[in-house]
Design an enzyme around this catalytic site. Structure first.
Site, PDB file in Angstrom:
ATOM      1  N   TYR A  97       4.861   5.244  14.831  1.00 19.05           N
ATOM      2  CA  TYR A  97       3.583   4.429  14.842  1.00 19.05           C
ATOM      3  C   TYR A  97       2.015   5.809  15.828  1.00 19.05           C
ATOM      4  O   TYR A  97       1.099   6.079  14.630  1.00 19.05           O
ATOM      5  CB  TYR A  97       3.188   3.718  15.443  1.00 19.05           C
ATOM      6  N   VAL A 109       0.726  -1.350  -0.174  1.00 22.95           N
ATOM      7  CA  VAL A 109      -0.044   0.253   0.157  1.00 22.95           C
ATOM      8  C   VAL A 109       0.385   1.062  -0.025  1.00 22.95           C
ATOM      9  O   VAL A 109       0.354   2.312  -0.377  1.00 22.95           O
ATOM     10  CB  VAL A 109      -0.898  -0.231   1.542  1.00 22.95           C
TER      11      VAL A 109
HETATM   12  N1  LIG Z   1      -4.162  -5.017  17.087  1.00 23.85           N
HETATM   13  C1  LIG Z   1      -4.495  -3.911  17.294  1.00 23.85           C
HETATM   14  O1  LIG Z   1      -4.467  -3.423  18.843  1.00 23.85           O
HETATM   15  C2  LIG Z   1      -4.716  -2.989  16.772  1.00 23.85           C
HETATM   16  C3  LIG Z   1      -5.033  -1.590  17.989  1.00 23.85           C
HETATM   17  C4  LIG Z   1      -5.087   0.302  17.154  1.00 23.85           C
HETATM   18  C5  LIG Z   1      -5.266  -0.378  15.746  1.00 23.85           C
HETATM   19  N2  LIG Z   1      -4.804  -1.226  15.230  1.00 23.85           N
HETATM   20  C6  LIG Z   1      -4.353  -1.432  13.573  1.00 23.85           C
HETATM   21  O2  LIG Z   1      -5.566  -2.255  12.785  1.00 23.85           O
HETATM   22  C7  LIG Z   1      -4.968  -2.478  11.961  1.00 23.85           C
HETATM   23  C8  LIG Z   1      -4.589  -3.737  11.413  1.00 23.85           C
HETATM   24  O3  LIG Z   1      -3.736  -3.999  12.509  1.00 23.85           O
HETATM   25  P1  LIG Z   1      -3.724  -6.104  12.851  1.00 23.85           P
HETATM   26  O4  LIG Z   1      -3.436  -5.642  14.340  1.00 23.85           O
HETATM   27  O5  LIG Z   1      -5.428  -7.023  12.475  1.00 23.85           O
HETATM   28  O6  LIG Z   1      -2.170  -6.332  12.345  1.00 23.85           O
HETATM   29  P2  LIG Z   1      -1.672  -7.513  11.271  1.00 23.85           P
HETATM   30  O7  LIG Z   1      -0.255  -7.513  11.362  1.00 23.85           O
HETATM   31  O8  LIG Z   1      -2.745  -8.562  12.352  1.00 23.85           O
HETATM   32  O9  LIG Z   1      -2.274  -7.089   9.832  1.00 23.85           O
HETATM   33  C9  LIG Z   1      -1.780  -6.969   9.284  1.00 23.85           C
HETATM   34  C10 LIG Z   1      -1.545  -6.796   7.748  1.00 23.85           C
HETATM   35  O10 LIG Z   1      -1.680  -5.850   7.213  1.00 23.85           O
HETATM   36  C11 LIG Z   1      -0.302  -6.112   5.911  1.00 23.85           C
HETATM   37  N3  LIG Z   1       0.081  -5.381   5.799  1.00 23.85           N
HETATM   38  C12 LIG Z   1       1.178  -4.340   6.534  1.00 23.85           C
HETATM   39  N4  LIG Z   1       1.762  -3.207   5.662  1.00 23.85           N
HETATM   40  C13 LIG Z   1       1.399  -3.858   3.955  1.00 23.85           C
HETATM   41  C14 LIG Z   1       1.929  -3.176   3.471  1.00 23.85           C
HETATM   42  N5  LIG Z   1       2.916  -1.868   2.612  1.00 23.85           N
HETATM   43  N6  LIG Z   1       1.002  -3.369   2.429  1.00 23.85           N
HETATM   44  C15 LIG Z   1       0.162  -4.293   2.018  1.00 23.85           C
HETATM   45  N7  LIG Z   1      -0.359  -5.040   3.330  1.00 23.85           N
HETATM   46  C16 LIG Z   1       0.718  -4.769   4.177  1.00 23.85           C
HETATM   47  C17 LIG Z   1       0.077  -7.152   6.771  1.00 23.85           C
HETATM   48  O11 LIG Z   1       0.741  -8.597   5.896  1.00 23.85           O
HETATM   49  C18 LIG Z   1      -1.028  -7.477   7.691  1.00 23.85           C
HETATM   50  O12 LIG Z   1      -1.866  -8.895   6.739  1.00 23.85           O
HETATM   51  C19 LIG Z   1      -3.424  -1.396  11.840  1.00 23.85           C
HETATM   52  O13 LIG Z   1      -3.662  -0.697  10.488  1.00 23.85           O
HETATM   53  C20 LIG Z   1      -3.323  -1.961  12.837  1.00 23.85           C
HETATM   54  O14 LIG Z   1      -2.702  -0.213  13.148  1.00 23.85           O
HETATM   55  C21 LIG Z   1      -4.625  -2.619  15.620  1.00 23.85           C
END
Ligand SMILES: NC(=O)c1ccc[n+]([C@@H]2O[C@H](COP(=O)([O-])OP(=O)(O)OC[C@H]3O[C@@H](n4cnc5c(N)ncnc54)[C@H](O)[C@@H]3O)[C@@H](O)[C@H]2O)c1
Length: 246
Positions: A154, A63
């Site tokens: 972040y 992305v």
């Molecule tokens: N898990 C938490 O506690 C939490 C809290 C707040 C916000 N978030 C946000 O929620 C979203 C999802 O997080 P998650 O916890 O499911 O993470 P995760 O690591 O389980 O999933 C993230 C996915 O994004 C993909 N990804 C990463 N960089 C990429 C790129 N450059 N191009 C395409 N795909 C890419 C990864 O391959 C992965 O499959 C993120 O934006 C994260 O910042 C998560």
């Protein structure tokens, strides 16, 4: 809440919240376009979801690469003739104490989280504004509101995404396009586990409910935000709950 027959892009679909969202939305008779840079994991998910009744397409891309994002959005628009929902969950979170952070660490996080969000919403925004409908939900974070000592890059990227959500909502409102952010709270995914390897239980103790969100619960909130129940909500950062000592 129905998303039946909607054309929906889910980024970050190979893991965590994006994956749970893809799995939930696949049960709702929507057309899904699943996006991730992890080809192996995304392929596994697509195979799992591909049933005769499901309409699932996938794109492997980064992305943070503007050209790959615009090609994907243009190809989806050409194939499906509309895009109704964007769920943007692709993102990274790697610990790096503020004063020891390298330029590369800063750039990588800003480039994937913030630039990626801009590239996607700009391209999808062109399609949605022309069709005069649509909704975008970006995964933001409490850290974008409150900061973070060990994850300043972040926090800055998520703070930028929060400002982007509000700016997009202001720009796109006249086209009946809504844009919101979801702060899911600490959610039990590889990203959160990896970012808190030794501190998981201590972090949970800060949560008022004393538990992490499950990816499936976050997906339910995304379903609500994608359907007609939230049609008049825009420019909002939906927080899920308080933390002690935020
Ligand atoms: N898990 C938490 O506690 C939490 C809290 C707040 C916000 N978030 C946000 O929620 C979203 C999802 O997080 P998650 O916890 O499911 O993470 P995760 O690591 O389980 O999933 C993230 C996915 O994004 C993909 N990804 C990463 N960089 C990429 C790129 N450059 N191009 C395409 N795909 C890419 C990864 O391959 C992965 O499959 C993120 O934006 C994260 O910042 C998560």
């Amino acid at each position: 809440m129905s998303i039946k027959d909607k054309v929906i892009i889910v980024t970050g679909a190979a893991s965590g919240i994006g994956q749970a969202t893809a799995e939930l939305f696949a049960t709702q008779d929507a057309t899904l376009i699943l996006v991730d840079r992890d080809q192996v994991k995304l392929q596994k998910l697509v195979l799992k979801l591909k049933r005769p009744t499901n309409k699932v397409t996938s794109y492997y891309l980064d992305v943070s690469h503007s050209n790959e994002v615009s090609q994907m959005v243009q190809a989806c628009h050409a194939e499906f003739e509309r895009i109704d929902v964007l769920i943007h969950a692709a993102g990274i979170c790697k610990p790096a104490p503020l004063l020891d952070m390298s330029d590369e660490q800063w750039h990588e996080t800003l480039s994937i989280n913030l630039n990626g969000a801009f590239f996607l919403t700009r391209e999808v925004g062109k399609v949605m504004s022309a069709q005069k409908s649509g909704t975008m939900i970006l995964m933001t974070s409490d850290r974008g509101l409150y900061g973070s000592a060990d994850y300043a890059h972040y926090a800055a990227s998520k703070g930028g995404m929060i400002a982007l959500v509000k700016s997009l909502a202001l720009y796109l409102g006249k086209y009946k396009v809504t844009v919101n952010g979801l702060n899911p709270g600490m959610t039990d995914t590889p990203l959160a586990r990896g970012a808190n390897p030794d501190k998981w239980d201590a972090k949970l103790a800060l949560d008022v409910l004393g538990q992490a969100t499950s990816p499936e619960e976050a997906a339910q909130t995304l379903l609500y935000l994608s359907g007609s129940a939230s049609l008049y909500t825009t420019g909002q950062i939906i927080g899920t709950r308080l933390r002690y000592g935020q």
